[in-house]
Design a protein around this motif. Structure first.
Motif, PDB file in Angstrom:
ATOM      1  N   UNK A   2     -10.669 -12.085  51.038  1.00 54.33           N
ATOM      2  CA  UNK A   2      -9.323 -12.663  51.069  1.00 54.33           C
ATOM      3  C   UNK A   2      -9.398 -14.142  50.702  1.00 54.33           C
ATOM      4  N   UNK A   3      -9.632 -14.421  49.422  1.00 47.41           N
ATOM      5  CA  UNK A   3      -9.811 -15.790  48.953  1.00 47.41           C
ATOM      6  C   UNK A   3      -8.505 -16.317  48.370  1.00 47.41           C
ATOM      7  N   UNK A   4      -8.404 -17.617  48.264  1.00 43.97           N
ATOM      8  CA  UNK A   4      -7.190 -18.240  47.740  1.00 43.97           C
ATOM      9  C   UNK A   4      -7.120 -18.096  46.223  1.00 43.97           C
ATOM     10  N   UNK A   5      -6.043 -17.471  45.786  1.00 52.39           N
ATOM     11  CA  UNK A   5      -5.756 -17.365  44.351  1.00 52.39           C
ATOM     12  C   UNK A   5      -4.702 -18.376  43.921  1.00 52.39           C
ATOM     13  N   UNK A   6      -3.865 -18.806  44.856  1.00 54.80           N
ATOM     14  CA  UNK A   6      -2.732 -19.703  44.551  1.00 54.80           C
ATOM     15  C   UNK A   6      -2.821 -20.986  45.366  1.00 54.80           C
ATOM     16  N   UNK A   7      -3.441 -22.028  44.885  1.00 57.58           N
ATOM     17  CA  UNK A   7      -4.218 -22.138  43.651  1.00 57.58           C
ATOM     18  C   UNK A   7      -5.627 -21.586  43.833  1.00 57.58           C
ATOM     19  N   UNK A   8      -6.351 -21.344  42.741  1.00 56.45           N
ATOM     20  CA  UNK A   8      -7.676 -20.742  42.853  1.00 56.45           C
ATOM     21  C   UNK A   8      -8.685 -21.661  43.529  1.00 56.45           C
ATOM     22  N   UNK A   9      -9.389 -21.103  44.502  1.00 57.79           N
ATOM     23  CA  UNK A   9     -10.455 -21.818  45.195  1.00 57.79           C
ATOM     24  C   UNK A   9     -11.770 -21.625  44.441  1.00 57.79           C
ATOM     25  N   UNK A  10     -12.775 -22.412  44.815  1.00 56.99           N
ATOM     26  CA  UNK A  10     -14.108 -22.206  44.263  1.00 56.99           C
ATOM     27  C   UNK A  10     -14.602 -20.798  44.558  1.00 56.99           C
ATOM     28  N   UNK A  11     -14.248 -20.272  45.730  1.00 52.81           N
ATOM     29  CA  UNK A  11     -14.646 -18.902  46.055  1.00 52.81           C
ATOM     30  C   UNK A  11     -13.961 -17.895  45.137  1.00 52.81           C
ATOM     31  N   UNK A  12     -12.715 -18.158  44.762  1.00 53.00           N
ATOM     32  CA  UNK A  12     -12.028 -17.268  43.818  1.00 53.00           C
ATOM     33  C   UNK A  12     -12.699 -17.327  42.452  1.00 53.00           C
ATOM     34  N   UNK A  13     -12.906 -18.550  41.949  1.00 49.42           N
ATOM     35  CA  UNK A  13     -13.560 -18.697  40.646  1.00 49.42           C
ATOM     36  C   UNK A  13     -14.896 -17.966  40.603  1.00 49.42           C
ATOM     37  N   UNK A  14     -15.746 -18.249  41.588  1.00 45.58           N
ATOM     38  CA  UNK A  14     -17.105 -17.711  41.550  1.00 45.58           C
ATOM     39  C   UNK A  14     -17.124 -16.199  41.712  1.00 45.58           C
ATOM     40  N   UNK A  15     -16.268 -15.668  42.573  1.00 48.45           N
ATOM     41  CA  UNK A  15     -16.242 -14.221  42.776  1.00 48.45           C
ATOM     42  C   UNK A  15     -15.667 -13.498  41.567  1.00 48.45           C
ATOM     43  N   UNK A  16     -14.484 -13.890  41.126  1.00 47.10           N
ATOM     44  CA  UNK A  16     -13.807 -13.148  40.058  1.00 47.10           C
ATOM     45  C   UNK A  16     -14.478 -13.348  38.701  1.00 47.10           C
ATOM     46  N   UNK A  17     -14.875 -14.571  38.391  1.00 44.01           N
ATOM     47  CA  UNK A  17     -15.575 -14.787  37.124  1.00 44.01           C
ATOM     48  C   UNK A  17     -16.953 -14.144  37.153  1.00 44.01           C
TER      49      UNK A  17
END
Length: 403
Positions: A294-309
């Motif tokens: 449950x990471x922050x997408x709005x706005x994208x967190x470093x955890x979102x970037x690293x996980x999704x990318x």
């Protein structure tokens, strides 16, 4: 950059097919015979995330229990229940925006460098980038906003404005672009914290650039700078593919994807495990799998970037690996959807949002309606996308090239 451009212009390999060239020592003649006309790996990945997206958008329209509190702006974002059956399809859809924006940057780099090699003027290239970017951005403010019954500055706005920014940024060296993009991914939370103190909204200007704003009449969910960072990463990757094709690098695109994919997931595990900076004010509150994801997408967190990318890179590497083995089916579902992604997006968004907004169907049921609507829409979209692809191909010089 000048030396590289001269070298690229004299290179004998075909730039349009850099992703599909065999990464072995097979002869150029054999490679030439086997190469498809499009970059199948990119189209497959786009098509895959389009299917994931349709489930999320159906849920957003018809599911009364839809989960979309992927931001610290919501006071209950860290305490709300995250039932697995509702949360998992929502989390899968997190891959969509990251994939679209990154692949847009990659495709744009490949397209622009092809045109540079053909000696198309810089002004003509910039004009085309700006025109296409402006049209994509305006689709959010017109069609999508109409369907949603409010002003929406969403993913199309982020894609369009980011594309327009690349008309200028494309002139910068690779090291500067990559430094800026990765620098934002790491330090963006600090900058965002200067103009936004969640929970609650930021100002509209801050939301347009770096943060978040939502009201019954206006929504800013995809701030420009964080998503421009993803676009730049895609552009840098596309530029690397061209360098590899021209013999300027010994590291294949597939190897870059494997390394960056594993590296991204390791960064995610460390940052989410420490549970401090890097979560964009949305830490996990326990050790459940839902809270980890449950990471922050709005706005994208470093955890979102690293996980999704990270997931995106591994998926692309896998697809690139199997492509020579299984070949490309011209009418394969993912291939077709990937080639008509914007058309697909507009049709299904409006088909879901208009009845939800104007005919009282918003949240009228649950997951049953979500999956039924998704399946029906996919069955309708496949022949529609086949028709659109054929029509667009027959009218290459028309306005359809922008959609």
């Amino acid at each position: 950059m000048l030396r590289e451009s001269v070298y690229l212009m004299s290179a004998t390999k075909s730039i349009p097919d850099v992703l599909t060239q065999p990464e072995s020592n097979s002869s150029p003649l054999v490679a030439e015979q086997k190469r498809p006309q499009r970059v199948a790996t990119i189209d497959w990945m786009r098509g895959l995330v389009m299917v994931l997206m349709i489930v999320d958008h159906a849920s957003m329209a018809f599911d009364a229990h839809h989960i979309d509190h992927d931001s610290a702006m919501f006071p209950d974002a860290t305490t709300m229940a995250l039932p697995g059956s509702e949360f998992f399809p929502r989390w899968l859809a997190h891959l969509c925006a990251a994939s679209f924006v990154f692949l847009m940057g990659t495709s744009l780099a490949l397209s622009v460098e092809r045109r540079v090699i053909k000696r198309v003027s810089a002004w003509q290239i910039d004009k085309d980038i700006l025109t296409r970017g402006a049209i994509i951005a305006l689709l959010d403010l017109t069609l999508i906003s109409f369907g949603s019954g409010k002003w929406v500055c969403g993913v199309l706005m982020a894609i369009g404005v980011s594309m327009m920014c690349m008309a200028l940024l494309r002139r910068l060296p690779t090291w500067a672009l990559l430094t800026a993009a990765l620098g934002w991914m790491v330090l963006g939370e600090f900058v965002t914290g200067l103009v936004w103190a969640p929970p609650g909204n930021s100002s509209k200007l801050a939301a347009f650039l770096v943060a978040n704003y939502s009201s019954p009449t206006v929504i800013f969910k995809y701030p420009i700078i964080p998503w421009l960072a993803v676009t730049i990463c895609g552009w840098v990757f596309g530029r690397h593919l061209i360098r590899y094709s021209a013999g300027l690098s010994n590291v294949s695109g597939k190897m870059v994807l494997w390394i960056c994919g594993v590296g991204g997931l390791l960064v995610f595990a460390v940052v989410r495990g420490v549970d401090g900076y890097g979560n964009m004010f949305l830490p996990r509150v326990d050790h459940s799998w839902q809270q980890w994801l449950h990471v922050s997408k709005y706005p994208p967190a470093l955890t979102y970037y690293s996980l999704e990318l990270g997931i995106l890179f591994l998926c692309l590497a896998f697809l690139r690996t199997i492509e020579p083995r299984i070949g490309v089916r011209e009418n394969g579902i993912f291939y077709v959807f990937g080639q008509t992604a914007l058309f697909y997006y507009l049709v299904h968004r409006l088909a879901f949002e208009i009845p939800a907004t104007y005919f009282g169907l918003r949240g009228f049921d649950g997951l049953t309606a979500t999956y039924v609507a998704s399946v029906i829409m996919l069955l309708l979209l496949y022949p529609a996308c086949l028709w659109y692809r054929k029509t667009k191909t027959a009218h290459r010089g028309s306005w359809l090239r922008y959609i």
